[in-house]
Design a protein around this motif. Structure first.
Motif, PDB file in Angstrom:
ATOM      1  N   SER A   1       0.339  43.957  11.196  1.00 21.17           N
ATOM      2  CA  SER A   1      -1.149  43.955  11.386  1.00 21.17           C
ATOM      3  C   SER A   1      -1.479  44.899  12.317  1.00 21.17           C
ATOM      4  O   SER A   1      -1.177  45.191  13.470  1.00 21.17           O
ATOM      5  CB  SER A   1      -1.796  42.876  10.894  1.00 21.17           C
ATOM      6  OG  SER A   1      -1.831  42.361  11.946  1.00 21.17           O
ATOM      7  N   LYS A   2      -2.404  45.292  11.968  1.00 31.95           N
ATOM      8  CA  LYS A   2      -3.165  46.866  12.772  1.00 31.95           C
ATOM      9  C   LYS A   2      -4.826  47.221  12.516  1.00 31.95           C
ATOM     10  O   LYS A   2      -5.086  46.732  11.007  1.00 31.95           O
ATOM     11  CB  LYS A   2      -2.595  47.866  12.958  1.00 31.95           C
ATOM     12  CG  LYS A   2      -2.927  48.736  13.955  1.00 31.95           C
ATOM     13  CD  LYS A   2      -2.334  50.392  13.672  1.00 31.95           C
ATOM     14  CE  LYS A   2      -2.969  51.305  15.018  1.00 31.95           C
ATOM     15  NZ  LYS A   2      -3.086  52.764  14.552  1.00 31.95           N
ATOM     16  N   ASP A   3      -5.775  46.498  13.752  1.00 36.12           N
ATOM     17  CA  ASP A   3      -6.972  46.881  13.213  1.00 36.12           C
ATOM     18  C   ASP A   3      -7.527  47.759  14.365  1.00 36.12           C
ATOM     19  O   ASP A   3      -7.612  47.560  15.197  1.00 36.12           O
ATOM     20  CB  ASP A   3      -7.277  45.460  12.981  1.00 36.12           C
ATOM     21  CG  ASP A   3      -9.251  45.835  12.326  1.00 36.12           C
ATOM     22  OD1 ASP A   3      -9.174  45.904  11.700  1.00 36.12           O
ATOM     23  OD2 ASP A   3      -9.693  45.020  13.206  1.00 36.12           O
ATOM     24  N   THR A   4      -8.699  48.442  13.995  1.00 38.73           N
ATOM     25  CA  THR A   4      -9.010  49.441  14.758  1.00 38.73           C
ATOM     26  C   THR A   4     -10.629  49.448  15.037  1.00 38.73           C
ATOM     27  O   THR A   4     -11.173  49.198  14.375  1.00 38.73           O
ATOM     28  CB  THR A   4      -9.004  50.733  14.819  1.00 38.73           C
ATOM     29  OG1 THR A   4      -8.117  51.235  14.084  1.00 38.73           O
ATOM     30  CG2 THR A   4      -9.788  51.948  15.221  1.00 38.73           C
ATOM     31  N   ASN A   5     -11.794  49.426  16.285  1.00 38.98           N
ATOM     32  CA  ASN A   5     -12.637  48.691  16.457  1.00 38.98           C
ATOM     33  C   ASN A   5     -13.639  49.015  17.361  1.00 38.98           C
ATOM     34  O   ASN A   5     -12.708  50.189  18.218  1.00 38.98           O
ATOM     35  CB  ASN A   5     -12.582  46.830  16.908  1.00 38.98           C
ATOM     36  CG  ASN A   5     -11.312  45.571  16.589  1.00 38.98           C
ATOM     37  OD1 ASN A   5     -11.781  45.646  14.557  1.00 38.98           O
ATOM     38  ND2 ASN A   5     -10.478  45.542  16.306  1.00 38.98           N
TER      39      ASN A   5
ATOM     40  N   GLU B   1     -12.815  35.073  10.687  1.00 42.60           N
ATOM     41  CA  GLU B   1     -13.809  35.805  11.202  1.00 42.60           C
ATOM     42  C   GLU B   1     -13.641  36.554  12.850  1.00 42.60           C
ATOM     43  O   GLU B   1     -14.414  37.445  13.016  1.00 42.60           O
ATOM     44  CB  GLU B   1     -14.766  34.629  12.040  1.00 42.60           C
ATOM     45  CG  GLU B   1     -15.702  33.393  10.620  1.00 42.60           C
ATOM     46  CD  GLU B   1     -16.218  32.283  10.722  1.00 42.60           C
ATOM     47  OE1 GLU B   1     -16.928  32.556  12.649  1.00 42.60           O
ATOM     48  OE2 GLU B   1     -16.963  32.193  10.751  1.00 42.60           O
ATOM     49  N   GLY B   2     -12.703  36.732  12.722  1.00 41.22           N
ATOM     50  CA  GLY B   2     -11.971  37.580  14.106  1.00 41.22           C
ATOM     51  C   GLY B   2     -12.846  37.059  15.254  1.00 41.22           C
ATOM     52  O   GLY B   2     -13.006  35.782  15.982  1.00 41.22           O
ATOM     53  N   GLU B   3     -12.513  37.754  16.238  1.00 43.41           N
ATOM     54  CA  GLU B   3     -12.818  37.319  17.546  1.00 43.41           C
ATOM     55  C   GLU B   3     -13.651  38.120  18.829  1.00 43.41           C
ATOM     56  O   GLU B   3     -13.729  39.120  18.501  1.00 43.41           O
ATOM     57  CB  GLU B   3     -11.317  36.719  18.646  1.00 43.41           C
ATOM     58  CG  GLU B   3     -10.436  35.928  18.317  1.00 43.41           C
ATOM     59  CD  GLU B   3     -10.600  34.953  18.533  1.00 43.41           C
ATOM     60  OE1 GLU B   3     -10.948  34.999  19.473  1.00 43.41           O
ATOM     61  OE2 GLU B   3     -11.199  33.110  17.753  1.00 43.41           O
TER      62      GLU B   3
ATOM     63  N   VAL C   1     -13.565  41.278  16.967  1.00 44.24           N
ATOM     64  CA  VAL C   1     -11.933  41.943  17.103  1.00 44.24           C
ATOM     65  C   VAL C   1     -12.075  41.436  15.369  1.00 44.24           C
ATOM     66  O   VAL C   1     -12.160  39.894  15.460  1.00 44.24           O
ATOM     67  CB  VAL C   1     -10.989  41.646  17.164  1.00 44.24           C
ATOM     68  CG1 VAL C   1      -9.634  41.745  17.095  1.00 44.24           C
ATOM     69  CG2 VAL C   1     -11.157  41.988  19.268  1.00 44.24           C
ATOM     70  N   SER C   2     -12.218  42.366  13.847  1.00 45.76           N
ATOM     71  CA  SER C   2     -11.944  41.318  13.109  1.00 45.76           C
ATOM     72  C   SER C   2     -10.335  41.466  12.839  1.00 45.76           C
ATOM     73  O   SER C   2      -9.748  41.907  13.042  1.00 45.76           O
ATOM     74  CB  SER C   2     -11.916  42.422  12.156  1.00 45.76           C
ATOM     75  OG  SER C   2     -11.485  42.363  10.676  1.00 45.76           O
TER      76      SER C   2
END
Length: 249
Positions: free
Chosen positions: A95-99, A43-45, A68-69
């Motif tokens: 890993s990398k994620d953009t929010n 679920e992310g933070e 933050v996913s």
């Protein structure tokens, strides 16, 4: 005489059998390499940064929210040494994620009591990066000649970078005092923590050297960040599932 001949014959049968068993044992032990493409769930933070201070005798507040996913693609590769039943391995994943962050402001009016001026601002390009080194102890269970299940667990060493919103606690107002503008930016906080990983994989060997596997892993750590003076703890890692290539030498 007959007993002597029979003893020699039995010895001739037993010695090749032992040699074959030893050769089989040697071929089963060796180096393995894994390359995986995984999808991570979770679920992310939610990062909540809030600032409050007194302006014109009232309370001004600014809040930055960033979801933050943790879900996305995880690239993973590793290797180790194994016997027919046990193994020790190491794997590296990234890993990398953009929010997007949303900043809401409520600023008191200098002349009108209880009539705050409000604003809403989006901040794009906030990045979350995870680099993880997994140490793994394996136990392998053969289920047929070319297939097996591997169970593993061990510590995971997380290095995490998290962008957060800066510039909270300040504003500029128009000449007629009707509107306010918030000048925000971003910065990066980093932390390293030790967590764990546990999981299983099912492998099928096409040849003695080349195979394919499906993998299920759960990994977790809780890094601690300082977001502009606001201490925040996040849970990182989650359930990971995917497939990959297996090589044995």
């Amino acid at each position: 005489m007959r007993s002597s001949v029979l003893g020699v014959a039995l010895l001739a049968l037993v010695v090749p059998s032992d040699a074959h068993a030893q050769a089989t044992s040697v071929t089963q032990a060796g180096i393995f390499v894994s390359v995986n493409a995984l999808g991570q769930g979770g679920e992310g933070e939610l990062i909540d940064q809030t600032e409050s201070w007194t302006v014109y005798g009232e309370t001004a507040t600014q809040q930055a929210l960033q979801q933050v996913s943790m879900s996305g693609v995880v690239l993973d590769f590793g290797g180790g040494f194994r016997t027919d039943r046990f193994g020790l391995g190491v794997a590296f994943s990234a890993s990398k994620d953009t929010n997007t962050g949303v900043v809401s402001s409520s600023i008191p009016h200098p002349f009108l009591f209880d009539r705050p001026r409000t604003s809403l601002t989006d901040i794009d390009g906030l990045e979350h990066k995870e680099r993880v080194l997994h140490l793994q102890a394996y136990y392998f269970i053969p289920i047929q000649e070319r297939a097996e299940i591997g169970l593993f667990l061990g510590p995971s060493f997380f290095s995490v970078d998290q962008d957060y919103v800066t510039g909270l606690g300040s504003f500029t107002e128009s000449s007629n005092f009707e509107t306010v503008t918030v000048s925000t930016g971003s910065a990066t906080a980093s932390d390293s923590q030790v967590g764990f990983n546990v999981g299983a994989e099912a492998t099928y060997r096409f040849t003695p050297t080349v195979g394919a596997a499906v993998l299920l892993r759960f990994t977790r750590a809780s890094p601690e960040f300082d977001f502009g003076g606001q201490p925040t703890t996040m849970n990182v890692g989650d359930v990971q599932f995917g497939a990959g290539l297996r090589l044995r030498f």
